[in-house]
Design a protein around this motif. Structure first.
Motif, PDB file in Angstrom:
ATOM      1  N   ASN A   1     -13.067   5.156 -11.804  1.00  0.00           N
ATOM      2  CA  ASN A   1     -14.029   6.250 -11.755  1.00  0.00           C
ATOM      3  C   ASN A   1     -14.435   6.545 -10.310  1.00  0.00           C
ATOM      4  OD1 ASN A   1     -16.956   7.372 -11.824  1.00  0.00           O
ATOM      5  ND2 ASN A   1     -16.212   7.655 -13.914  1.00  0.00           N
ATOM      6  N   GLY A   2     -14.209   7.785  -9.875  1.00  0.00           N
ATOM      7  CA  GLY A   2     -14.466   8.143  -8.487  1.00  0.00           C
ATOM      8  C   GLY A   2     -15.932   8.171  -8.124  1.00  0.00           C
ATOM      9  N   GLU A   3     -16.794   8.592  -9.052  1.00  0.00           N
ATOM     10  CA  GLU A   3     -18.225   8.676  -8.757  1.00  0.00           C
ATOM     11  C   GLU A   3     -18.822   7.285  -8.562  1.00  0.00           C
ATOM     12  OE1 GLU A   3     -22.343  10.573 -10.660  1.00  0.00           O
ATOM     13  OE2 GLU A   3     -20.377  10.957 -11.591  1.00  0.00           O
ATOM     14  N   ILE A   4     -18.442   6.344  -9.410  1.00  0.00           N
ATOM     15  CA  ILE A   4     -18.954   4.977  -9.277  1.00  0.00           C
ATOM     16  C   ILE A   4     -18.407   4.333  -8.013  1.00  0.00           C
ATOM     17  CG2 ILE A   4     -19.123   2.710 -10.369  1.00  0.00           C
ATOM     18  CD1 ILE A   4     -18.696   4.062 -13.048  1.00  0.00           C
ATOM     19  N   THR A   5     -17.121   4.525  -7.760  1.00  0.00           N
ATOM     20  CA  THR A   5     -16.502   3.950  -6.563  1.00  0.00           C
ATOM     21  C   THR A   5     -17.189   4.455  -5.297  1.00  0.00           C
ATOM     22  OG1 THR A   5     -14.359   3.772  -7.683  1.00  0.00           O
ATOM     23  CG2 THR A   5     -14.348   3.726  -5.283  1.00  0.00           C
ATOM     24  N   GLY A   6     -17.398   5.765  -5.217  1.00  0.00           N
ATOM     25  CA  GLY A   6     -18.041   6.323  -4.031  1.00  0.00           C
ATOM     26  C   GLY A   6     -19.468   5.838  -3.852  1.00  0.00           C
ATOM     27  N   THR A   7     -20.207   5.699  -4.955  1.00  0.00           N
ATOM     28  CA  THR A   7     -21.600   5.240  -4.864  1.00  0.00           C
ATOM     29  C   THR A   7     -21.668   3.799  -4.374  1.00  0.00           C
ATOM     30  OG1 THR A   7     -22.222   6.712  -6.697  1.00  0.00           O
ATOM     31  CG2 THR A   7     -23.725   4.901  -6.168  1.00  0.00           C
ATOM     32  N   ILE A   8     -20.804   2.945  -4.899  1.00  0.00           N
ATOM     33  CA  ILE A   8     -20.816   1.535  -4.483  1.00  0.00           C
ATOM     34  C   ILE A   8     -20.426   1.400  -3.013  1.00  0.00           C
ATOM     35  CG2 ILE A   8     -19.785  -0.732  -4.861  1.00  0.00           C
ATOM     36  CD1 ILE A   8     -19.415   0.032  -7.786  1.00  0.00           C
ATOM     37  N   LEU A   9     -19.375   2.116  -2.600  1.00  0.00           N
ATOM     38  CA  LEU A   9     -18.942   2.046  -1.201  1.00  0.00           C
ATOM     39  C   LEU A   9     -20.029   2.541  -0.257  1.00  0.00           C
ATOM     40  CD1 LEU A   9     -15.237   3.269  -1.479  1.00  0.00           C
ATOM     41  CD2 LEU A   9     -16.007   0.998  -0.786  1.00  0.00           C
ATOM     42  N   GLN A  10     -20.657   3.648  -0.599  1.00  0.00           N
ATOM     43  CA  GLN A  10     -21.705   4.201   0.253  1.00  0.00           C
ATOM     44  C   GLN A  10     -22.896   3.246   0.335  1.00  0.00           C
ATOM     45  OE1 GLN A  10     -23.088   8.036  -0.991  1.00  0.00           O
ATOM     46  NE2 GLN A  10     -24.553   8.244   0.703  1.00  0.00           N
ATOM     47  N   THR A  11     -23.259   2.643  -0.784  1.00  0.00           N
ATOM     48  CA  THR A  11     -24.383   1.705  -0.798  1.00  0.00           C
ATOM     49  C   THR A  11     -24.098   0.494   0.074  1.00  0.00           C
ATOM     50  OG1 THR A  11     -24.972   2.412  -3.047  1.00  0.00           O
ATOM     51  CG2 THR A  11     -25.859   0.311  -2.274  1.00  0.00           C
ATOM     52  N   LEU A  12     -22.902  -0.062  -0.043  1.00  0.00           N
ATOM     53  CA  LEU A  12     -22.544  -1.239   0.758  1.00  0.00           C
ATOM     54  C   LEU A  12     -22.497  -0.896   2.246  1.00  0.00           C
ATOM     55  CD1 LEU A  12     -19.729  -2.872  -1.432  1.00  0.00           C
ATOM     56  CD2 LEU A  12     -22.080  -3.665  -1.138  1.00  0.00           C
ATOM     57  N   MET A  13     -21.949   0.264   2.568  1.00  0.00           N
ATOM     58  CA  MET A  13     -21.862   0.673   3.979  1.00  0.00           C
ATOM     59  C   MET A  13     -23.250   0.857   4.586  1.00  0.00           C
ATOM     60  SD  MET A  13     -18.699   3.386   3.992  1.00  0.00           S
ATOM     61  CE  MET A  13     -17.020   2.862   3.650  1.00  0.00           C
ATOM     62  N   GLU A  14     -24.145   1.516   3.863  1.00  0.00           N
ATOM     63  CA  GLU A  14     -25.492   1.751   4.391  1.00  0.00           C
ATOM     64  C   GLU A  14     -26.249   0.446   4.585  1.00  0.00           C
ATOM     65  OE1 GLU A  14     -27.288   4.372   1.620  1.00  0.00           O
ATOM     66  OE2 GLU A  14     -26.207   6.164   2.318  1.00  0.00           O
ATOM     67  N   LYS A  15     -26.137  -0.463   3.635  1.00  0.00           N
ATOM     68  CA  LYS A  15     -26.837  -1.745   3.760  1.00  0.00           C
ATOM     69  C   LYS A  15     -26.250  -2.585   4.890  1.00  0.00           C
ATOM     70  CE  LYS A  15     -28.269  -2.039  -1.105  1.00  0.00           C
ATOM     71  NZ  LYS A  15     -29.706  -1.899  -0.843  1.00  0.00           N
ATOM     72  N   ALA A  16     -24.925  -2.521   5.073  1.00  0.00           N
ATOM     73  CA  ALA A  16     -24.299  -3.276   6.156  1.00  0.00           C
ATOM     74  C   ALA A  16     -24.678  -2.720   7.517  1.00  0.00           C
ATOM     75  CB  ALA A  16     -22.773  -3.266   5.975  1.00  0.00           C
ATOM     76  N   GLU A  17     -24.761  -1.395   7.642  1.00  0.00           N
ATOM     77  CA  GLU A  17     -25.136  -0.782   8.913  1.00  0.00           C
ATOM     78  C   GLU A  17     -26.570  -1.126   9.293  1.00  0.00           C
ATOM     79  OE1 GLU A  17     -24.426   3.351   8.505  1.00  0.00           O
ATOM     80  OE2 GLU A  17     -22.222   3.177   8.570  1.00  0.00           O
ATOM     81  N   ARG A  18     -27.445  -1.206   8.315  1.00  0.00           N
ATOM     82  CA  ARG A  18     -28.841  -1.550   8.585  1.00  0.00           C
ATOM     83  C   ARG A  18     -29.028  -3.051   8.805  1.00  0.00           C
ATOM     84  NH1 ARG A  18     -29.991   1.707   3.882  1.00  0.00           N
ATOM     85  NH2 ARG A  18     -30.521  -0.231   2.788  1.00  0.00           N
ATOM     86  N   GLY A  19     -27.995  -3.808   8.548  1.00  0.00           N
ATOM     87  CA  GLY A  19     -28.119  -5.265   8.644  1.00  0.00           C
ATOM     88  C   GLY A  19     -29.025  -5.824   7.561  1.00  0.00           C
ATOM     89  N   ASP A  20     -28.998  -5.198   6.403  1.00  0.00           N
ATOM     90  CA  ASP A  20     -29.875  -5.593   5.304  1.00  0.00           C
ATOM     91  C   ASP A  20     -29.521  -7.003   4.826  1.00  0.00           C
ATOM     92  OD1 ASP A  20     -31.611  -5.642   3.169  1.00  0.00           O
ATOM     93  OD2 ASP A  20     -31.262  -3.530   2.668  1.00  0.00           O
ATOM     94  N   THR A  21     -30.521  -7.849   4.736  1.00  0.00           N
ATOM     95  CA  THR A  21     -30.282  -9.252   4.343  1.00  0.00           C
ATOM     96  C   THR A  21     -29.995  -9.411   2.861  1.00  0.00           C
ATOM     97  OG1 THR A  21     -32.677  -9.581   4.056  1.00  0.00           O
ATOM     98  CG2 THR A  21     -31.715 -10.133   6.210  1.00  0.00           C
TER      99      THR A  21
ATOM    100  N   SER B   1     -17.427  -7.670   2.555  1.00  0.00           N
ATOM    101  CA  SER B   1     -16.223  -6.832   2.587  1.00  0.00           C
ATOM    102  C   SER B   1     -14.996  -7.631   2.183  1.00  0.00           C
ATOM    103  CB  SER B   1     -16.041  -6.235   3.982  1.00  0.00           C
ATOM    104  OG  SER B   1     -14.795  -5.581   4.081  1.00  0.00           O
ATOM    105  N   LYS B   2     -14.850  -8.826   2.753  1.00  0.00           N
ATOM    106  CA  LYS B   2     -13.685  -9.665   2.431  1.00  0.00           C
ATOM    107  C   LYS B   2     -13.731 -10.107   0.976  1.00  0.00           C
ATOM    108  CE  LYS B   2      -9.972 -11.978   3.559  1.00  0.00           C
ATOM    109  NZ  LYS B   2     -10.056 -13.063   4.576  1.00  0.00           N
ATOM    110  N   THR B   3     -14.918 -10.458   0.488  1.00  0.00           N
ATOM    111  CA  THR B   3     -15.061 -10.852  -0.907  1.00  0.00           C
ATOM    112  C   THR B   3     -14.659  -9.725  -1.842  1.00  0.00           C
ATOM    113  OG1 THR B   3     -16.893 -12.322  -0.314  1.00  0.00           O
ATOM    114  CG2 THR B   3     -16.676 -11.717  -2.636  1.00  0.00           C
ATOM    115  N   ALA B   4     -15.158  -8.530  -1.567  1.00  0.00           N
ATOM    116  CA  ALA B   4     -14.848  -7.377  -2.412  1.00  0.00           C
ATOM    117  C   ALA B   4     -13.360  -7.051  -2.388  1.00  0.00           C
ATOM    118  CB  ALA B   4     -15.669  -6.165  -1.966  1.00  0.00           C
ATOM    119  N   GLN B   5     -12.727  -7.175  -1.211  1.00  0.00           N
ATOM    120  CA  GLN B   5     -11.295  -6.898  -1.122  1.00  0.00           C
ATOM    121  C   GLN B   5     -10.493  -7.829  -2.023  1.00  0.00           C
ATOM    122  OE1 GLN B   5      -9.790  -6.647   3.001  1.00  0.00           O
ATOM    123  NE2 GLN B   5     -11.896  -6.238   3.628  1.00  0.00           N
TER     124      GLN B   5
END
Length: 527
Positions: A170-190, A230-234
């Motif tokens: 599903n493209g909508e779910i995939t895009g939402t998860i990727l965007q969420t992970l990217m935003e949290k990683a950029e902010r350095g969210d613990t 990222s490595k875990t998800a891959q």
């Protein structure tokens, strides 16, 4: 299979007498308020005990709702949460026009109470696993991208979406998860360092279950995320994409990851302290006695990491001999996984050897409540549904993979990568993920109008007749029902006046009469 607090389990001597999945006669739970097992537990124990009612009434939707409904009006939030989870469990794999599960559970997805919200989310995931319902997507996906919710809610919402849209890409779910992970990683969210993040990776991977190379683009996108997740998800996405394919090249690539240690801040800090202490020591000094570790069990002697050890215990303990040695390991985390693996491998078989080994382990760990709790769970799995229900993700003579069943097994085993903080803590209800992989041991013969029709059937040991000429027998040492077929047995029709459309007889079999086939072929020739 019951799940509740670990203390009361010691009072139940017989696993057979207390585990009635699918039988609908769960007397300890259905008893009056004073005697019911539900009220003999506390908080999360109440939740698991109430949810066990859904397992005992598995697939009995008409009868189940009437028994579970009274608990939804309880003033205790954990009992009410268990009732929501029970509703999802008893509807697992059932599709009806009434669609009652969504109506009863859906309204609690946005509830402020965490137990009610988590039960509602996972109840929907279990009830509609593999359904690809778009209306559920709009109900659950806001909890994945919302920064205001905890990682527990976000990860369970992702897992539920993975259950519902398993193998859909599903493209909508995939895009939402990727965007969420990217935003949290950029902010350095613990929050990405929490234990729950592994379920985001798993829910993501379930979207690509069995799709093989279709996951390549997503894996490349995951490499952009600058965080260990990222490595875990891959790895999880790739493992799910090629699950059940037997691809030797992918297996070899996965084995290389066992040698790679995850860099954890705590471990690195400990190593730095040890290096400072040993700076003044002579380089010529030989290794200390306690530093020389003899080989212990399997691959664990090569990879000294607790998570890897637990995972290997789960994977290698399919052999009863390895199970017995690993279940008494000095590391309790490894022992717990080995004990659970014994129950997982022998689920629904009533295997006497495994049952005897578990009884011995119950005596061996009588002073270890965690291990004793896991022994009881394993005993319940061995005698699941009194031997009439098993766990199997493959059907049609192991040639077709059930994606919802694999999803449930993967979710349960993921919880055992950190059993201390999941199954042995407040989340023992995660064992109910196995419900998507449960199936009954039955064979029902019906006619062309799907009406029940009694036909004599023989059950025996399967024989390999591939490539052999002539009309050969496919089974040996057969017996007539009532009999409970095991994994290596097959069935064939004994009545010559009927013929099945397939040579594999499992679950429901449509029996066609010879007269019907002759007339049908006659009309085909005329046309």
């Amino acid at each position: 299979m019951y799940l509740c607090e670990r203390v009361p389990l010691a009072n139940f001597d017989s696993a057979r007498g207390n585990l009635n999945a699918g039988f609908g006669n769960d007397k300890p739970v259905e008893a009056e308020k004073g005697d019911s097992w539900v009220y003999k537990n506390k908080e999360h124990g109440m939740m698991s005990a109430t949810a066990s009612l859904g397992l005992s009434l598995l697939w009995h939707t008409d009868l189940g709702f009437s028994h579970v409904d009274k608990y939804t009006y309880s003033s205790e939030q954990y009992i009410k949460a268990g009732a929501l989870l029970a509703t999802g469990i008893l509807n697992s794999g059932v599709r009806t026009e009434a669609d009652v599960a969504k109506g009863l559970i859906g309204e609690y997805v946005d509830n402020k109470s965490v137990p009610l919200k988590t039960s509602a989310i996972m109840g929907l995931g279990l009830a509609y696993a593999g359904s690809h319902r778009e209306d559920l997507l709009q109900l659950l996906i806001p909890h994945v991208s919302d920064d205001g919710v905890s990682m527990e809610i976000a990860s369970l919402a992702t897992l539920a979406l993975g259950f519902i849209f398993v193998g859909s890409e599903n493209g909508e779910i995939t895009g939402t998860i990727l965007q969420t992970l990217m935003e949290k990683a950029e902010r350095g969210d613990t929050v990405l360092d929490e234990k729950w993040v592994r379920y985001i990776a798993l829910g993501f991977g379930l979207l690509y279950l069995g799709l093989q190379d279709a996951s390549d683009t997503t894996i490349e996108t995951l490499k952009v995320i600058e965080h260990p997740i990222s490595k875990t998800a891959q790895i999880v996405v790739k493992a799910c994409a090629f699950a059940g394919t037997g691809n030797v090249l992918k297996v070899r690539a996965m084995l290389h990851h066992y040698g790679e240690h995850i860099d954890m801040k705590e471990k690195e800090a400990d190593k730095d302290e040890k290096r400072e202490e040993k700076k003044d020591e002579s380089a010529a000094e030989g290794p200390k006695e306690e530093e020389v570790k003899p080989p212990t069990s399997g691959l664990r002697c090569r990879y000294d990491d607790s998570t890897i050890s637990c995972t290997m215990a789960n994977q290698l303990s399919g052999n009863p001999c390895r199970s017995r040695s690993a279940s008494q390991d000095n590391d309790l985390a490894v022992a717990l996984n080995a004990i659970f693996a014994m129950g997982l491998v022998g689920a629904g078989t009533n295997n006497a050897r495994l049952a005897q080994m578990l009884r011995q382990l119950a005596g061996y760990y009588y002073k270890e409540p965690d291990c004793l709790f896991m022994v009881r769970i394993a005993q319940g799995l061995i005698h699941m549904g009194k031997g009439m229900i098993g766990l199997n993700p493959f059907f049609s003579d192991r040639s077709i993979m059930s994606r919802p069943a694999v999803a449930g097994l993967l979710a349960t085993m993921t919880a055992f990568t950190d059993a201390k903080h999941f199954v042995l803590d407040k989340y023992h209800w995660m064992m109910y993920f196995l419900v998507t992989a449960m199936y009954p041991h039955f064979l029902i013969t019906v006619d062309e109008q799907l009406n029940t029709m009694p036909v004599t059937v023989r059950v025996g040991q399967a024989l390999d007749v591939v490539g052999q000429a002539g009309k050969l027998r496919t089974i040996s040492g057969f017996q007539t029902p009532p009999v409970r077929p095991v994994m290596t047995e097959q069935a064939e029709l004994a009545a010559k006046e009927f013929v099945p459309p397939s040579h594999i007889l499992e679950a429901f079999v449509i029996c066609e009469g010879w007269s019907f086939i002759v007339v049908f072929r006659y009309f085909v020739v005329l046309l």
